[in-house]
Structure formats: C-alpha cells, structure tokens
Design a protein around this motif. Structure first.
Motif, PDB file in Angstrom:
ATOM      1  N   LYS A  25     -12.391 -33.803 -81.590  1.00 33.44           N
ATOM      2  CA  LYS A  25     -12.061 -32.537 -80.875  1.00 33.44           C
ATOM      3  C   LYS A  25     -11.490 -32.444 -79.535  1.00 33.44           C
ATOM      4  O   LYS A  25     -10.800 -31.689 -79.395  1.00 33.44           O
ATOM      5  CB  LYS A  25     -13.866 -31.943 -80.834  1.00 33.44           C
ATOM      6  N   ASN A  26     -11.692 -33.455 -78.507  1.00 32.42           N
ATOM      7  CA  ASN A  26     -11.255 -33.420 -77.239  1.00 32.42           C
ATOM      8  C   ASN A  26     -10.236 -34.418 -77.007  1.00 32.42           C
ATOM      9  O   ASN A  26      -9.709 -34.678 -75.823  1.00 32.42           O
ATOM     10  CB  ASN A  26     -12.262 -33.391 -76.447  1.00 32.42           C
ATOM     11  N   GLY A  30      -9.884 -37.026 -73.419  1.00 28.75           N
ATOM     12  CA  GLY A  30     -10.858 -36.037 -72.704  1.00 28.75           C
ATOM     13  C   GLY A  30     -12.316 -36.273 -72.940  1.00 28.75           C
ATOM     14  O   GLY A  30     -13.072 -35.625 -72.782  1.00 28.75           O
ATOM     15  N   VAL A  31     -12.972 -37.461 -73.370  1.00 32.40           N
ATOM     16  CA  VAL A  31     -14.154 -37.665 -73.534  1.00 32.40           C
ATOM     17  C   VAL A  31     -14.359 -39.028 -72.722  1.00 32.40           C
ATOM     18  O   VAL A  31     -13.964 -40.219 -72.672  1.00 32.40           O
ATOM     19  CB  VAL A  31     -14.347 -38.070 -75.136  1.00 32.40           C
ATOM     20  N   ASP A  35     -20.220 -38.220 -71.698  1.00 30.89           N
ATOM     21  CA  ASP A  35     -20.167 -37.130 -72.636  1.00 30.89           C
ATOM     22  C   ASP A  35     -21.133 -37.853 -73.896  1.00 30.89           C
ATOM     23  O   ASP A  35     -21.685 -36.934 -74.462  1.00 30.89           O
ATOM     24  CB  ASP A  35     -18.788 -36.660 -72.902  1.00 30.89           C
ATOM     25  N   ASP A 105      -6.249 -32.964 -85.848  1.00 32.74           N
ATOM     26  CA  ASP A 105      -7.068 -33.752 -85.022  1.00 32.74           C
ATOM     27  C   ASP A 105      -6.917 -35.128 -85.225  1.00 32.74           C
ATOM     28  O   ASP A 105      -6.931 -36.070 -84.563  1.00 32.74           O
ATOM     29  CB  ASP A 105      -8.544 -33.245 -85.044  1.00 32.74           C
TER      30      ASP A 105
END
Length: 209
Positions: A25-26, A30-31, A35, A105
C-alpha cells in the motif's frame, strides 16, 4: 511450552502478513517498524524480538507477496482455451499485461525490494528462501512453444529460454519505469498498456512459424 511456541509463531506470521499489506500500500520506504507494530497491536520492541531489522521483515513479506501472485498466476493459466501452441503462447504472455493492470503495487514492491537489497548489501544466502518463492512463469511459456512446434504454429529455430528471459526482463523493467512515474518533459506514460501490448505482440510475431 508448546502453546507458547504456537502463539509466538502465530504472532510472527501475523506480523509478516500485516507488513506485506503495508508495503504494497505505502511502499517499503513509506513503512516504519512502528507502523507495522501499531497495525499488529504490539509494541515495537516486541516486533524487534521477531525481526532484528526492517530488511528481514521485508524479505519475509516478499515471500507472502509472491505466494499471492502464484495463486493469481495459476488461476490465470487454468483459464487458457487456446487451440494452437501460438494461441497458448499469446495467452501466457498476457499475464505480464495483467501484472501491470492489476498488480501495480506488486511491480513497485519488486523495484523497492531490489533497491533495498542493493543499498543494504544483503548477502545472497539471506535471500535463498525468497528466491525459492519467486514464481517461475516459464513453464506455460515453454509448454506453449513446444506445442506450437508440434502443430506448426511456432518456429523451431529459437532458444526458448533465451527468449523467455529477454521478454521477462524487458517487460518487468518497462512496467517498473511506468510505475515510477514521468520524469522527463517528453515522458508520456498514458499509453503504457498499449506499449506493453506492443512488446507482447512483437514477441508472439517473432516466435510465430
């Protein structure tokens, strides 16, 4: 003791499952470990008891992600109704188009994964389990070529393995470039799917008898 071990294993698997979803997803960058821990409902210290580094959980998550692609691939090839080897070949090649259309993705994850492994200088032996999980799309491709050689629809004077590797590397690289986004002023990726289709068509025409 057995119950404790089973509980630990379940939490480990759950953490990997949660991480795989977040990475898709990110993006990997980005994780953060916090998180993942928050989404698992555990403290980050507990997460680090399962995985010493973020890189380790990325590798484990990658295995889960490939498992999902394998399932999708097997469902896809099972629907092939082609009558000639060339028709089967065109259908098998179509999975790369499906990857771009339905699994952007996943394509981005592969790009992020490679960059992370290179930047972290991860030893190849640490990636042995990940390598085993990678779906080999070559079998339907090779089976279609062999069938086509027998029914006369596919040429006999080419090295199937070389063609397969060349097409796979080219298509994955092109898909990754499209997904990264436009960079140069003249870049226009609005026709990305048509360009992928063109590569598939050229490959099929090259192999046609």
């Amino acid at each position: 003791m057995k119950e404790a071990g089973r509980y630990r294993e379940e939490r480990y698997k759950y953490a990997v499952q949660v991480a795989s979803g977040l990475f898709l997803k990110n993006g990997i960058e980005g994780v953060k470990m916090t998180d993942i821990a928050d989404n698992c409902g555990i403290g980050v210290a507990s997460l680090y008891r399962f995985f010493e580094t973020k890189t380790e959980i990325v590798i484990r998550a990658g295995i889960i992600i490939w498992d999902k692609i394998r399932e999708d691939f097997m469902n896809y090839v099972s629907e092939d109704k082609g009558k000639t080897g060339l028709e089967n070949l065109k259908y098998a090649l179509g999975f790369y188009r499906k990857l771009y259309e339905d699994h952007k993705d996943f394509i981005k994850f592969l790009d992020d994964f490679d960059q992370l492994m290179l930047s972290e200088k991860v030893e190849k032996k640490r990636l042995s389990d990940y390598e085993k999980s990678i779906v080999n799309f070559s079998e339907p491709f090779k089976e279609a070529v062999e069938k086509g050689r027998q029914d006369g629809s596919v040429r006999k004077d080419v090295d199937v393995s070389e063609v397969y590797m060349a097409v796979t590397h080219a298509l994955i690289a092109v898909c990754q470039k499209y997904i990264r986004g436009e960079i140069l002023p003249k870049d226009d990726f609005s026709l990305a799917e048509k360009e992928i289709e063109m590569i598939l068509k050229i490959t099929a025409e090259y192999l046609a008898a």
